[in-house]
Design an enzyme around this catalytic site. Structure first.
Site, PDB file in Angstrom:
ATOM      1  N   ARG A  91     154.854   1.041  75.051  1.00 52.59           N
ATOM      2  CA  ARG A  91     154.148   1.812  74.006  1.00 52.59           C
ATOM      3  C   ARG A  91     153.905   3.255  74.439  1.00 52.59           C
ATOM      4  O   ARG A  91     153.502   3.522  75.556  1.00 52.59           O
ATOM      5  CB  ARG A  91     152.815   1.121  73.704  1.00 52.59           C
ATOM      6  CG  ARG A  91     151.887   1.943  72.819  1.00 52.59           C
ATOM      7  CD  ARG A  91     150.835   1.115  72.140  1.00 52.59           C
ATOM      8  NE  ARG A  91     149.888   0.488  73.046  1.00 52.59           N
ATOM      9  CZ  ARG A  91     148.952  -0.369  72.648  1.00 52.59           C
ATOM     10  NH1 ARG A  91     148.847  -0.706  71.370  1.00 52.59           N
ATOM     11  NH2 ARG A  91     148.132  -0.908  73.523  1.00 52.59           N
ATOM     12  N   ARG A 143     148.963   5.303  77.223  1.00 50.67           N
ATOM     13  CA  ARG A 143     147.554   5.004  77.479  1.00 50.67           C
ATOM     14  C   ARG A 143     147.347   4.535  78.919  1.00 50.67           C
ATOM     15  O   ARG A 143     148.143   3.746  79.432  1.00 50.67           O
ATOM     16  CB  ARG A 143     147.072   3.916  76.511  1.00 50.67           C
ATOM     17  CG  ARG A 143     146.783   4.448  75.133  1.00 50.67           C
ATOM     18  CD  ARG A 143     146.562   3.359  74.100  1.00 50.67           C
ATOM     19  NE  ARG A 143     145.633   2.304  74.520  1.00 50.67           N
ATOM     20  CZ  ARG A 143     145.256   1.312  73.716  1.00 50.67           C
ATOM     21  NH1 ARG A 143     145.708   1.240  72.474  1.00 50.67           N
ATOM     22  NH2 ARG A 143     144.417   0.391  74.143  1.00 50.67           N
ATOM     23  N   ARG A 191     142.852  -7.011  79.885  1.00 49.46           N
ATOM     24  CA  ARG A 191     142.561  -6.929  78.446  1.00 49.46           C
ATOM     25  C   ARG A 191     142.911  -8.244  77.749  1.00 49.46           C
ATOM     26  O   ARG A 191     142.189  -8.692  76.871  1.00 49.46           O
ATOM     27  CB  ARG A 191     143.323  -5.748  77.826  1.00 49.46           C
ATOM     28  CG  ARG A 191     142.692  -4.415  78.213  1.00 49.46           C
ATOM     29  CD  ARG A 191     143.598  -3.239  77.946  1.00 49.46           C
ATOM     30  NE  ARG A 191     143.972  -3.104  76.568  1.00 49.46           N
ATOM     31  CZ  ARG A 191     145.078  -2.496  76.136  1.00 49.46           C
ATOM     32  NH1 ARG A 191     145.918  -1.967  77.004  1.00 49.46           N
ATOM     33  NH2 ARG A 191     145.329  -2.415  74.862  1.00 49.46           N
ATOM     34  N   ARG A 242     135.164  -7.991  68.041  1.00 47.53           N
ATOM     35  CA  ARG A 242     135.859  -8.551  69.206  1.00 47.53           C
ATOM     36  C   ARG A 242     134.993  -9.520  69.996  1.00 47.53           C
ATOM     37  O   ARG A 242     135.452 -10.053  71.001  1.00 47.53           O
ATOM     38  CB  ARG A 242     136.234  -7.406  70.130  1.00 47.53           C
ATOM     39  CG  ARG A 242     137.741  -7.251  70.380  1.00 47.53           C
ATOM     40  CD  ARG A 242     137.916  -5.885  70.886  1.00 47.53           C
ATOM     41  NE  ARG A 242     139.062  -5.589  71.655  1.00 47.53           N
ATOM     42  CZ  ARG A 242     139.884  -4.593  71.324  1.00 47.53           C
ATOM     43  NH1 ARG A 242     139.703  -3.916  70.216  1.00 47.53           N
ATOM     44  NH2 ARG A 242     140.861  -4.267  72.122  1.00 47.53           N
ATOM     45  N   LYS A 294     148.735  -4.639  65.447  1.00 49.86           N
ATOM     46  CA  LYS A 294     147.712  -4.343  64.422  1.00 49.86           C
ATOM     47  C   LYS A 294     147.769  -2.879  63.981  1.00 49.86           C
ATOM     48  O   LYS A 294     147.704  -2.566  62.802  1.00 49.86           O
ATOM     49  CB  LYS A 294     146.302  -4.674  64.957  1.00 49.86           C
ATOM     50  CG  LYS A 294     146.156  -6.107  65.449  1.00 49.86           C
ATOM     51  CD  LYS A 294     144.787  -6.393  65.981  1.00 49.86           C
ATOM     52  CE  LYS A 294     144.353  -5.571  67.174  1.00 49.86           C
ATOM     53  NZ  LYS A 294     145.139  -5.819  68.411  1.00 49.86           N
TER      54      LYS A 294
END
Ligand code: ADP
Ligand code: AMP
Length: 219
Positions: A126, A160, A171, A87, A13
């Site tokens: 990432r 992160r 998550r 969410r 996203k």
């Protein structure tokens, strides 16, 4: 256009938001980014949510709605990308009311469809520039020049805390238990479309462009 990019963590996203931002037509609201900025600045809100985020749990709906209310009060453009929000069903319903009060509505929700197995691979690779936040991947989106950010020429990079595999599993679990139901909400409103997010970034970008075009918004 009020556009919601919907999908599990790591589905791309943020990457696609960046492409849309380059058109100069949108502004981007990522609730994850907003919350991380609060944590980094150690604001009272940041201190309240840091622990929840580190564990990969969802921040309370009331906090999110206050954050969004604040954003909307500061924005004048009508073309907004919401990334990572809503969410939960409560957030989606409250968002509809909040927009309604301003004579606005969500115009399009794009579901980023992806096999959950792919998410760990994407998230574990990432990293981002610590100066401008631009997101990269160890394999799928490398730096053009080793050690230098393509966007701002920064030289420091971060990963992160919540991208560690145990937290990622949580998550994804949160997504399945609390977020996926939001799809039904927008499907019933007839404003939900999907892209195959398992494709390479350029292909996803084209599909997204197509979705927007079919909704009457050319970029
Ligand atoms: P999200 O915002 O949905 O959490 P990101 O856009 O941050 O996801 O993407 C997660 C990771 O996967 C990033 O490292 C990004 O560079 C990479 N990525 C994004 N889109 C793709 C894609 N279509 N194919 C392969 N890797 C991708
Ligand atoms: P993201 O950057 O979208 O992956 O979000 C990172 C973290 O921020 C999530 O794991 C949650 O802890 C928190 N968060 C972001 N957006 C929301 C939201 N809409 N509702 C609840 N928590 C959120």
């Amino acid at each position: 256009m009020i556009l919601v990019l919907f999908g599990p963590p790591g589905s791309g996203k943020g990457t696609q938001s960046e492409y849309l931002l380059q058109t100069g037509k949108f502004i981007h609201i990522s609730t994850g980014e907003l919350l991380r900025a609060e944590v980094k600045r150690a604001t009272p809100l940041g201190m309240r949510v840091a622990n929840i985020m580190e564990k990969g749990e969802l921040v309370h709906d009331e906090i999110l709605m206050a954050l969004i209310k604040n954003c909307l009060s500061e924005i004048s453009t009508k073309h907004i990308i919401f990334d990572g929000f809503p969410r939960t069903l409560n957030q989606a319903e409250a968002f509809t009311c909040m927009l309604d009060d301003k004579d606005l509505k969500v115009d399009l929700v794009v579901d980023f469809k992806i096999d959950l197995d792919q998410l760990i691979d994407r998230i574990s690779g990432r990293f981002s520039c610590s100066d401008c936040g631009f997101v990269y991947h160890d394999i799928y989106h490398k730096l053009s020049v080793e050690g230098i950010c393509d966007k701002c020429h920064g030289t420091k990079f971060v990963r992160r805390i919540d991208d560690q595999s145990e937290v990622v599993k949580n998550r994804i679990q949160q997504y399945l238990s609390s977020t996926e139901v939001v799809k039904q909400y927008y499907m019933q409103k007839g404003i939900m479309v999907s892209v195959d997010a398992s494709n390479d970034p350029e292909t996803v970008k084209l599909s997204l462009k197509n979705c927007l075009s079919q909704a009457g918004f050319d970029i």
